[in-house]
Design an enzyme around this catalytic site. Structure first.
Site, PDB file in Angstrom:
ATOM      1  N   HIS A 164       0.869  -1.176   0.000  1.00 13.74           N
ATOM      2  CA  HIS A 164       0.000   0.000   0.000  1.00 13.74           C
ATOM      3  C   HIS A 164       0.903   1.222   0.000  1.00 13.74           C
ATOM      4  O   HIS A 164       1.877   1.283   0.745  1.00 13.74           O
ATOM      5  CB  HIS A 164      -0.902   0.008   1.229  1.00 13.74           C
ATOM      6  CG  HIS A 164      -2.044   0.972   1.139  1.00 13.74           C
ATOM      7  ND1 HIS A 164      -1.867   2.340   1.177  1.00 13.74           N
ATOM      8  CD2 HIS A 164      -3.385   0.770   1.009  1.00 13.74           C
ATOM      9  CE1 HIS A 164      -3.041   2.934   1.076  1.00 13.74           C
ATOM     10  NE2 HIS A 164      -3.980   2.011   0.968  1.00 13.74           N
TER      11      HIS A 164
ATOM     12  N   ARG B 201      -6.867  10.100  -0.543  1.00 18.09           N
ATOM     13  CA  ARG B 201      -6.533  10.457  -1.922  1.00 18.09           C
ATOM     14  C   ARG B 201      -7.790  10.570  -2.770  1.00 18.09           C
ATOM     15  O   ARG B 201      -7.846  11.346  -3.716  1.00 18.09           O
ATOM     16  CB  ARG B 201      -5.575   9.425  -2.519  1.00 18.09           C
ATOM     17  CG  ARG B 201      -4.165   9.532  -1.954  1.00 18.09           C
ATOM     18  CD  ARG B 201      -3.239   8.472  -2.532  1.00 18.09           C
ATOM     19  NE  ARG B 201      -3.466   7.173  -1.927  1.00 18.09           N
ATOM     20  CZ  ARG B 201      -3.581   6.040  -2.598  1.00 18.09           C
ATOM     21  NH1 ARG B 201      -3.513   6.043  -3.914  1.00 18.09           N
ATOM     22  NH2 ARG B 201      -3.777   4.899  -1.966  1.00 18.09           N
TER      23      ARG B 201
END
Length: 804
Positions: free
Chosen positions: A384, A407
């Protein structure tokens, strides 16, 4: 050292499947060839000296005969049900049926802690199962044994319970939830009616998942995942009451399809509601939960599952009978020990930090392999791109995940020089690979986390508002920092203002154009043009081990398969313990979905015993018979240390001393509130029902600081409330109750009620004065004075009494 199994017949069949090529369990020393045969004992005792063999066998035989004469199979079954219908969690196997559990803690038994083994896949057990046929004849203790308590395991458990079955759940940690507690971005679903405006389709969702999975995509498993997504999310909402109304578009998705609650973290919210729902079955005896208890071995005959071997926190062992075992033990990303799956399949990643809990050690995979279960894609481990680097402990091998939705709402990734380097909404493997390029020398990544380049996650004020609860939580943990204007940002990051200005200006221009040099085409919450007045939020991030795509081979029904494609009868698996669902790379939001979909499928398929079960009498908590202690803030303030941590939440005082280290968000947040009223911070992050999991930690009710009025109806803010209006507030999420002529909104108070929320729910929309007087003196009304909303009038009818 040579080892053998205790044979149950002359053909050499062991408790494991005949012909299995997987590694066998090792024991301290070889069992003597004169070991007892059928009918002599059900346990193997390891003797220090063979001269004691005859005496030992004689004693064991006498014990077995004595127990057999004293208890028939029918009485065994009855006592087993009785023993499992009471306490919520019985520590250290304090109660057990002698003919079902065989607990060993003798001085001559070789006990080795699980974590001390050099290779825990060959763990030594302190006893052998002996006569497998006799064990198989014991009636099952439950329709299913669930190993692991994340979303996959508890979804399966609750589905079985809702069908009328019985379940035993084993969790090796002190709390339920596993890594599901940490999930923060959301759960995917397509296509709910309310989401149609985003023009999503099952075909698009399927294609996005296949594209991320790559060439090894398993189309049957993906079709099952996608096709059942809408029903899985509907079930979470309808069965558990989870709010999943906020929609976001995560990396790798072409549409908004990732659902999360308006308030709280999605994983914590779901797991708290799930635990409450399952524990509601405990008083009936149909659900039993064991914490701090690890399943060490699966018991089989030649073809089918018969039960499990367990180990308590104190090193005591037992075996339990069931025809169906559901493995939901998660992945192995946190096991860096010698001989671990991580070392075997991805030695290049052993030194990478991880987001998974330290309990993610591949237990279920190891146990199933011993039975001949096949595995797949074990080398596929997801990095990740955004694990937070804690400024207070930069070198920690365990990182808090910076939720992907940060994000999704417009977060920008910067490198150590202040420049963008990727499409922030790309897939996890794409973004991680872009970051790893900065760590490459001679083609090999520099994987020591203390040597990695710096990366930063930057949010505008608008993006921070869209992710307010996440941002508040991360700020409270010291992982995100709020800054005013670009000058403060420049100083904090030690990056020149002109570089940051150029980066942000270019980003704004790309957003206006609708596409940037990295292929990004969706721009949410772009920073304002006035960089000097913009309120930024920023934190340092780094790539982390996050998810194991590989694991046990399963079919679309969750059955565990051998390498030849046949089932291991009665053995199921769901969640990260399995492989194939995600291929090369998992899309954000598909992990919780996988757990809900396959856990639900297994729960619907497990056969339920048709024997009519009579639930035990419902128990009412004894706490309702005793008034709760009134605790002042001065007293709370005295308990403000890591080992003595009291916190007031919504008018109730909790002792969270032992819970702090178990808190999925880390101990720091809990300890920072020690000795204070943490209601405001709690409400910023969690929903009120999260307090349900803390009920056993209540120490009292917080004392009111203001002087109570002699007559609540004298308060100018109160108004007259009619019977008709009162009855409109009679649901579990909206509870008004009349007490001594005053109407109180006890919705929030019920969450911390020492006697349980259900007692207040029974009075919602009614006059509860009579029932209140049974348990409490009138002066106890001072505790709930703050919840008064009006004075009750019966002009339009007679109100139903709460005791009616």
């Amino acid at each position: 050292m040579d080892s053998t199994f205790f044979r149950n017949d002359r053909s050499g069949a062991s408790c494991h499947r005949r012909g299995n090529t997987a590694k066998r369990t090792n024991f301290k020393r070889k069992i003597p060839s004169t070991a007892p045969r059928r009918g002599e004992t059900t346990d193997v005792i390891f003797l220090r000296n063979e001269k004691f063999l005859v005496a030992g066998l004689l004693v064991a035989a006498l014990v077995w005969i004595d127990v057999s004469l004293r208890r028939s199979p029918s009485s065994r079954y009855a006592s087993r049900r009785e023993n499992y219908s009471s306490d919520l969690v019985r520590p250290a196997w304090s109660r057990y049926d002698q003919n079902v559990f065989h607990v060993h803690n003798r001085h001559h038994v070789h006990l080795r802690p699980f974590q001390d083994d050099l290779n825990h896949h060959e763990k030594q057990l302190p006893f052998q199962l002996g006569e497998i046929n006799e064990f198989a004849n014991i009636p099952p203790m439950a329709d299913a044994i669930v190993v692991g308590s994340g979303l996959a395991g508890l979804t399966a458990a609750l589905t079985v319970l809702d069908r009328g079955g019985t379940v035993i759940v084993f969790e090796k940690e002190p709390i339920l939830g596993g890594n599901s507690n940490k999930a923060s971005s959301g759960i995917n679903a397509c296509c709910l009616a309310e989401d149609q405006k985003w023009n999503d389709t099952l075909a698009l969702f399927r294609d996005d998942t296949v594209l991320s999975a790559g060439r090894i995509a398993d189309m049957d498993l993906i079709d099952t995942l996608v096709g059942n997504s809408a029903n899985a999310v509907k079930w979470l909402h309808q069965r558990l009451g989870i709010d999943l109304s906020v929609l976001a578009q995560l990396g790798g998705h072409r549409r908004k399809r990732t659902h999360r609650p308006k308030k709280g973290f999605v994983g914590a919210e779901i797991m708290a509601a799930m635990e409450t729902a399952i524990r509601a079955y405990e008083p009936t005896g149909r659900a039993t939960i064991y914490l701090n208890t690890q399943v060490q071995q699966l018991i089989t005959d030649d073809e089918r599952i018969l039960g499990v071997v367990t180990e308590s926190l104190h090193g005591e062992y037992g075996k339990l009978r069931s025809d169906h075992v559901i493995l939901a033990t998660g992945g192995f990303a946190s096991d860096r020990s010698h001989g671990s799956f991580l070392e075997k399949f991805r030695p290049d990643l052993v030194n990478m930090p991880a987001t998974a809990g330290a309990f993610s050690t591949g237990d279920g995979i190891a146990m199933a392999e011993l039975l001949g279960a096949a595995t797949r894609d074990m080398e596929k481990i997801q990095l990740h791109p955004t694990g937070f680097v804690d400024p207070a402990n930069r070198a920690s091998p365990n990182k808090v995940l910076a939720a992907e939705m940060l994000r999704g709402v417009g977060g920008i990734l910067l490198d150590g020089t202040g420049r963008r380097f990727c499409n922030e909404l790309g897939t996890r493997d794409y973004v991680s690979n872009q970051m790893m390029k900065y760590k490459t020398k001679g083609g090999l990544p520099k994987l020591r986390h203390d040597e990695q380049s710096k990366f930063f996650l930057l949010l505008s004020a608008a993006a921070a508002r869209d992710a307010q609860r996440h941002v508040n939580a991360y700020v409270s943990q010291g992982l995100l920092t709020k800054l005013h204007g670009i000058d403060e940002l420049s100083k904090h990051l030690s990056i020149p203002r002109r570089v940051l200005s150029t980066t942000l200006l270019n980003y704004r221009n790309s957003a206006s154009y609708g596409r940037d040099e990295f292929g990004k085409s969706v721009f949410e919450n772009v920073p304002t043009a006035d960089f000097d007045s913009e309120a930024f939020v920023v934190g340092e991030v780094t790539p982390v081990l996050h998810y194991c795509m590989g694991g046990l081979t399963i079919d679309t029904e969750g059955n565990v398969l051998r390498s030849d494609g046949t089932w291991i009868e009665g053995l199921y698996a769901a969640g990260e313990v399995t492989g194939g669902v995600h291929g090369n790379n998992r899309l954000g939001g598909n992990s919780l979905l996988e757990c809900a979909v396959f856990g639900g499928i297994i729960g619907r398929n497990v056969p339920i015993d048709e024997i009519q079960r009579t639930p035990s009498a419902e128990r009412i908590s004894k706490e309702v018979e005793e008034p709760a202690d009134i605790i002042s803030m001065e007293e709370v303030a005295k308990h403000a240390s890591p080992g003595d941590c009291w916190i007031a939440l919504s008018g109730t005082v909790y002792d969270l001393s032992t819970f702090a280290e178990q808190h999925p968000g880390g101990a720091r947040t809990i300890l920072s509130l020690a000795g204070t009223d943490g209601t405001k911070i709690f409400d910023n992050i969690h929903s009120p029902h999260m307090l349900d999991i803390l009920k056993d930690r209540i120490v009292g009710i917080l004392e009111r600081t203001a002087e109570p009025l002699d007559d609540p109806s004298d308060d100018l803010h109160l108004r007259n409330i009619s019977t008709q209006e009162l009855k409109q507030h009679s649901s579990k999420d909206n509870m008004w109750v009349v007490l001594h002529g005053t109407v109180y909104d006890l919705t929030d108070f019920s969450k911390g009620h020492p006697g349980g929320a259900f007692l207040i729910q029974k009075l919602a929309g009614k006059d509860g004065t009579d029932q209140f007087q049974v348990f409490h003196p009138t002066e106890k009304l001072d505790i709930i004075r703050r919840y008064a909303v009006g004075s009750f009038t019966e002009e339009d009818g007679v109100l139903e009494a709460g005791l009616a």
